[in-house]
Structure formats: C-alpha cells, structure tokens
Design an enzyme around this catalytic site. Structure first.
Site, short mmCIF file in Angstrom:
data_model
loop_
_atom_site.label_atom_id
_atom_site.label_comp_id
_atom_site.label_asym_id
_atom_site.label_seq_id
_atom_site.Cartn_x
_atom_site.Cartn_y
_atom_site.Cartn_z
N MET A 1 -29.32 -2.74 17.06
CA MET A 1 -28.40 -2.19 18.05
C MET A 1 -27.59 -1.05 17.47
O MET A 1 -27.29 -0.07 18.17
CB MET A 1 -27.47 -3.29 18.58
CG MET A 1 -26.65 -2.86 19.79
SD MET A 1 -27.68 -2.43 21.23
CE MET A 1 -27.93 -4.06 21.95
N PHE B 1 -2.73 -23.53 -6.37
CA PHE B 1 -4.18 -23.25 -6.43
C PHE B 1 -4.82 -23.56 -5.08
O PHE B 1 -4.66 -24.64 -4.53
CB PHE B 1 -4.82 -24.09 -7.54
CG PHE B 1 -6.32 -23.90 -7.64
CD1 PHE B 1 -6.86 -22.70 -8.04
CD2 PHE B 1 -7.17 -24.95 -7.31
CE1 PHE B 1 -8.24 -22.53 -8.12
CE2 PHE B 1 -8.55 -24.79 -7.39
CZ PHE B 1 -9.08 -23.58 -7.80
N GLN B 2 -5.54 -22.60 -4.55
CA GLN B 2 -6.25 -22.69 -3.27
C GLN B 2 -5.32 -23.01 -2.10
O GLN B 2 -5.70 -23.68 -1.14
CB GLN B 2 -7.40 -23.71 -3.34
CG GLN B 2 -8.53 -23.25 -4.25
CD GLN B 2 -9.79 -24.09 -4.13
OE1 GLN B 2 -9.73 -25.27 -3.78
NE2 GLN B 2 -10.94 -23.48 -4.41
N LYS C 1 -2.74 -32.95 1.20
CA LYS C 1 -3.43 -33.96 0.40
C LYS C 1 -2.62 -35.24 0.28
O LYS C 1 -3.19 -36.35 0.31
CB LYS C 1 -3.76 -33.38 -0.99
CG LYS C 1 -4.72 -34.24 -1.80
CD LYS C 1 -5.19 -33.53 -3.04
CE LYS C 1 -6.24 -34.35 -3.79
NZ LYS C 1 -6.74 -33.63 -4.99
#
Length: 613
Positions: free
Chosen positions: A515, A119-120, A169
């Site tokens: 622009m 996850f992530q 982590k």
C-alpha cells in the site's frame, strides 16, 4: 483457610485467577516476568484456565483481541511490568479504536517503590490512559477481585473497549478474603443521555420515522455496531421492509450476508464505485452502528450533500463528531430498531408479511430466500454498476499472471465448494491484501472477518488468528498477510506450533510494502523510497518452526494448495508470489470527495482480460 462466613482467604494472585474463572475466562494469552511471577506461580491451582505462552507481548494483546472478535466474549492478556506492559500498548490501541472488549493484566513493582524508577517500573496506567476505556492501579489484595469484576463490566458494556488492570507485586503476594459475589460492581451506569429511554412516542423516533417514510433514495450504512449489538436480524428486517440498499463499512462486512440482494458491498476509500455513488446521490442516510470514519466519508464538505441523516449510535460522543446529522437515536442498535420496526410495519406493505412473524423480525435471509421487485432506486443503483462490476473476477481467464485478487477469490471459492464458508474466519493484516480481501471474499456471516480497522495495525493478523482459533477451534481460520506485516510478528509461528493449532497462513508476497508503494506510485511520482522489502524464504521459515508449507506462483495451483492446507489438520503456510506492482482500485485520494474515485488504469492487464458484462 476460610473465615466464619466460609469465604476462603487467598493470596492476591489466587484471587486474580479465581476472579477470571468466575467471569468465565478459559484462555489467557501472556508472557511471564519478575513483577508478575506470583500470579504465574498460582496458575497451577486453576486448571480450567489455559495459558498461551506468546513470543512477544504485542502478540498477546492481538490474540486477546482476535479471541474477542471471533467469539464476542472478553479477551484476556497478561504481561509483566516495564517493557512487558509497554509492549501491550499497540494492541490496546487497536482494540480501543475498533471497540473490542478486552482486559489486560499487568504486573507492577511493589507499592513501596512506586515512583522511584525501580527496575522495570513504568507508569503503565498513565501511558495507556488514551488507549483504554478505563484502567486500574491495584495496590492491595482485597481490591483485586473488585477491580477485575469492574474491568469486565466496563469492557463489555455500552460501547465495548479494552481495560487495563495493573497489580503491584506486594498485592499479588498479600492475602485477603475472597468473595466473588461481594466483589460485584454496582449496576452499570450508562451515559446520562442513555437514561432517556427511547420509546414509540419519543419525538426523535417520530422524526426519524417521518424521514424514513418520505425518502426516495435511502441507504443504510452498516457498521461494526451491528455485530456488537447482535442486531443482524433486525437490520435485515428493516432493510427488507422498505427495500433499502445496504452499504457496509470494513468492520461491518458479514453483518448482512454478501449474497443478500440488498447488500451493495463495501463503501469508502477502496469501496465499490456504485456504493459510493449511491451514498453521494442518496436523499437519506441511515447510519447503523458506525462512526463516519474519514476512510468512509472522503471530503466531509462534499459528503452526501443532499441527504438527510439519521444516526443510531450507543456512544453519544460520536453524534455530530464528524458528520452533522438531522436525527440522533442514542442507544443500543438492536433495541432502537425494535422500536422502529413496528412503526414501519404500520406504514408499509410489510404489515402483511408481519402477520406471518408476530415478533416483526424476519430471520436472516439470503438471495435464495428473499426476492423483491427492484424499486426505481435499486434499479438506478444496479444500472450504475455497469462495467465496474467487471472487477468481480469469477470469470477472469488465467493470463499467466498471479494476482492477489485471484488468490483471495480462490480461497473463497474453495471454502464455498467445500461447504465450509459459514465455518471460515479470515484474519487479515493491514495493507493492499486487506482491501483485496474485503473486495473479493464474500462474507456471509458475522464475525467471519477479523481485521484491524481504525488503527490499521501491521503485524495484527498472525497473533489475532491464534486468538480466533482458540475461540473457535472447530472453524477454519485463515491468516491473510502481506510480506511486510507478516514479518513483524512471525515469531508467533512457534506459538501456533506449541499450541498445536491448525491455522492456515496465506502470505501475499509482492516484494513491497504494497500500500505504501501504491501511494508512492500515485502521489509521489513513483519514488519507491523504503518500500521494496527483502523477505526470507517463508516456506523455509515456517519449516524452521515445524510448520509445513508450499509456494505458489500460478493460478492453477491456488485451489489445490488451498485445499491441501485446509484439510491437513495442521498449521500450513502458503507463500503466494503475486504481481509486484498491482494496485487496489477504486481508490479515493486524500481530500477528494467520495465519488471522485481513481479507477484501475486502462492498460492494466487484469482489466484488459476482463469481459464486460
């Protein structure tokens, strides 16, 4: 806990903050998430570091960038794994292309699940490899301090740039002995070509000196490297010694004061016509800390065809990359100029002035403290200005229309009248307003313009201004943004309010992606496909964030409202409702030569109201 050598045992998260503090970091811009929570939990133990909670991770990277540009120190940002990390990519690329020292820290999933599509989890080091100077994946607590220390060294040494440190982590949660001094990286090892130290007898120095002394029509090309090297004084001394006119890149603006009589102005796609013509007619170009970007050269086949070229550059990879040069002087610009200056002194009339200044370097001068009898080359350039100088709008009458050029110039006038010009930082977004700012705001000091050059990142201005204000809290910081780019990062208004930052915001509102619209008008037969843009009431939007504001549509109201914003002591937004279809001129079409400039149409009301000089 401490070991026998009195070095503490800390968690990896604590080691991170201790290492940042050891590097002198006082401000970090970031956004928490699961994979970086141990680091955020440890933040409470380090009160000397202030964390700014952003509203989007892209904002964090731009804030760190703006902090670095305004201060010269390394900016630091932080995000969690996965989408938090990928949201930093645009900011890293912005810093990479403009050589901005920055360290980005990202959390990563535990090392045990790396590569499992947890996850992530994303491979952020792989993703950011092309847009960072270097990056690290750290999986052990004992490697955090060395990685951080090396990241800072890489970010600020040689040609500066962004570095990313990705920390798993479990490395944040594990413990290790912390020794800041022992974690210091080996001495910086520059590119092998930089080991060949230049000196007065170096063949390339002698060859450069020969070209310089023989030149009749030389031009200095002043780039961002002047500011990064801290070589402002040396560049001015060099120019004054031989009365060489100076043309600036966008990022080089402010390195040489706009008021200096040798400063010609900005070169390139939207540069001054006389500047581009001078470059095309020159017999010698001296490139100081610039990389010959396509926006300043135009068509390379016809770029300054009759000139010899000397390139002083710290990054060897830039030599002959875009423009072939006759002499390359590879090294730090300040150091190289300090080798050349004594040589020039012995061959020029400057030797008499040198006796008054034994170090051979004048302090930075202005038009009031430096005067010269114009050389034939300078006289030729001044004559070429002609009616083109009309675009200086100081004396333009108020014809009932509010142009962006009026707004920019009046912000400059107000700062000058208040004696705050040297203490004003302008942070622009990207587009027409960016070019108008470069044309109409006269920068007298380095680091007074913060803007995205190489990447041209819309949405840059608002968050970058937060970083600039954090770095220089006693200076007046102005955001100048278009209605399109401003909406990309407008959520950071709440960051401004939460931090209590007195930032002034000027939204140049013309109802278009300006622009894009100008290019569509010029090159696509006025097919305004997807360029008209609906915007909210920006004053009400600011109010929703707790920020005061005002709308201005008449030029007579510009300076009073600017003064009100600047003196309020609080954040303030001004919505400037300007002409919808105004253009930035001159303009060089893609593929055209530097001298083949598209000028303002003769029917343009701004030109019609100007008085020829």
């Amino acid at each position: 806990m401490t070991n026998a050598n009195q070095h503490p045992t800390l968690t990896g998260a604590e080691i991170l903050w201790a290492s940042l503090a050891g590097e002198g970091t006082t401000t970090v811009f970031g956004y928490p998430g699961g994979a970086i929570l141990p680091i955020y939990d440890a933040l409470r133990k380090f009160p000397t570091i202030h964390h700014v909670l952003v509203r989007h991770e892209q904002g964090a990277s731009h804030m760190a960038d703006g902090y670095a540009r305004a201060s010269g120190r390394v900016g630091v940002c932080m995000a969690t794994s996965g989408p938090g990390a990928t949201n930093l990519v645009t900011g890293l690329a912005t810093a990479m292309l403009d050589s901005i020292p920055m360290v980005a820290i990202t959390g990563q999933v535990s090392s045990k699940v790396l590569g499992s599509d947890a996850f992530q989890e994303v491979d952020i080091t792989g993703i950011t490899l092309p847009v960072t100077k270097h990056n690290f994946l750290v999986t052990r607590a004992e490697d955090i301090a060395p990685a951080i220390r090396e990241a800072f060294q890489i970010a600020r040494s040689g040609r500066p740039g962004p570095v990313l440190v990705d920390i798993t982590k479990d490395a944040q949660q594990a413990t290790a002995v912390y020794d800041f001094d022992a974690a210091a990286p080996p001495a910086y090892r520059p590119h092998p070509m930089l080991h060949k130290q230049l000196h007065a007898d170096s063949p390339s120095i002698k060859q450069a000196l020969e070209l310089i002394l023989a030149a009749k029509k030389p031009v200095i090309l002043a780039g961002h490297g002047i500011v990064e090297s801290g070589a402002e004084r040396e560049v001015i001394a060099f120019a004054e010694a031989l009365q060489i006119p100076i043309a600036s890149t966008l990022l080089g603006l402010g390195a040489v004061p706009a008021a200096h009589p040798l400063q010609l102005g900005m070169m390139g796609m939207h540069g001054e016509s006389w500047v581009n013509n001078a470059i095309q007619q020159a017999d010698l170009l001296l490139a100081f800390g610039m990389r010959f970007d396509d926006r300043v050269t135009g068509n390379l086949a016809s770029y300054s065809p009759n000139s010899k070229k000397i390139h002083i550059e710290i990054d060897p990879s830039e030599i002959n990359k875009n423009v072939r040069v006759d002499v390359s002087l590879i090294g730090d610009l300040k150091q190289v100029l300090n080798i050349l200056l004594p040589q020039i002194a012995r061959h020029s009339e400057w030797s008499a002035a040198k006796s008054k200044n034994p170090e051979g370097v004048r302090p930075a001068t202005t038009a009031q403290t430096f005067s010269t009898t114009a050389s034939p080359w300078l006289s030729e350039i001044n004559k070429s200005k002609g009616s083109a100088a009309v675009r200086d709008i100081i004396n333009l009458p108020d014809n009932g229309h509010l142009y962006a050029a009026h707004v920019i110039h009046d912000i400059w006038r107000e700062a000058q009248a208040a004696g705050r010009l040297e203490n004003t930082i302008i942070v622009t977004d990207v587009g027409q307003h960016q070019m108008w700012e470069a044309q109409y705001f006269k920068h007298e000091s380095p680091r007074s313009l913060v803007t995205s050059g190489g990447l041209g990142t819309m949405g840059f201005a608002l968050p970058a201004a937060i970083g600039a204000k954090a770095a220089q809290p006693h200076k007046d910081v102005w955001v100048i943004a278009g209605d399109g780019g401003f909406q990309m990062t407008a959520a950071e208004l709440s960051t401004i309010q939460q931090e209590g930052l007195a930032i002034n915001i000027a939204v140049i509102n013309n109802g278009f992606l300006g622009m894009v619209r100008q290019w569509q008008e010029t090159f696509y037969d006025k097919n305004y496909s997807a360029s008209p843009i609906l915007s909210p009431d920006f004053v009400m939007l600011a109010a929703a964030h707790g920020i005061a504001g005002a709308s201005v549509s008449k030029r007579s109201d510009v300076i009073p409202t600017v003064t009100k914003a600047r003196t309020s002591g609080k954040p303030f937004l001004i919505n400037f409702q300007v002409e919808k279809e105004d253009g930035v001129y001159p303009m060089i079409a893609p593929g055209a030569a530097l001298h083949e400039m598209v000028r303002r149409p003769t029917h343009d009301p701004l030109l019609e109201t100007a008085e020829d000089e």
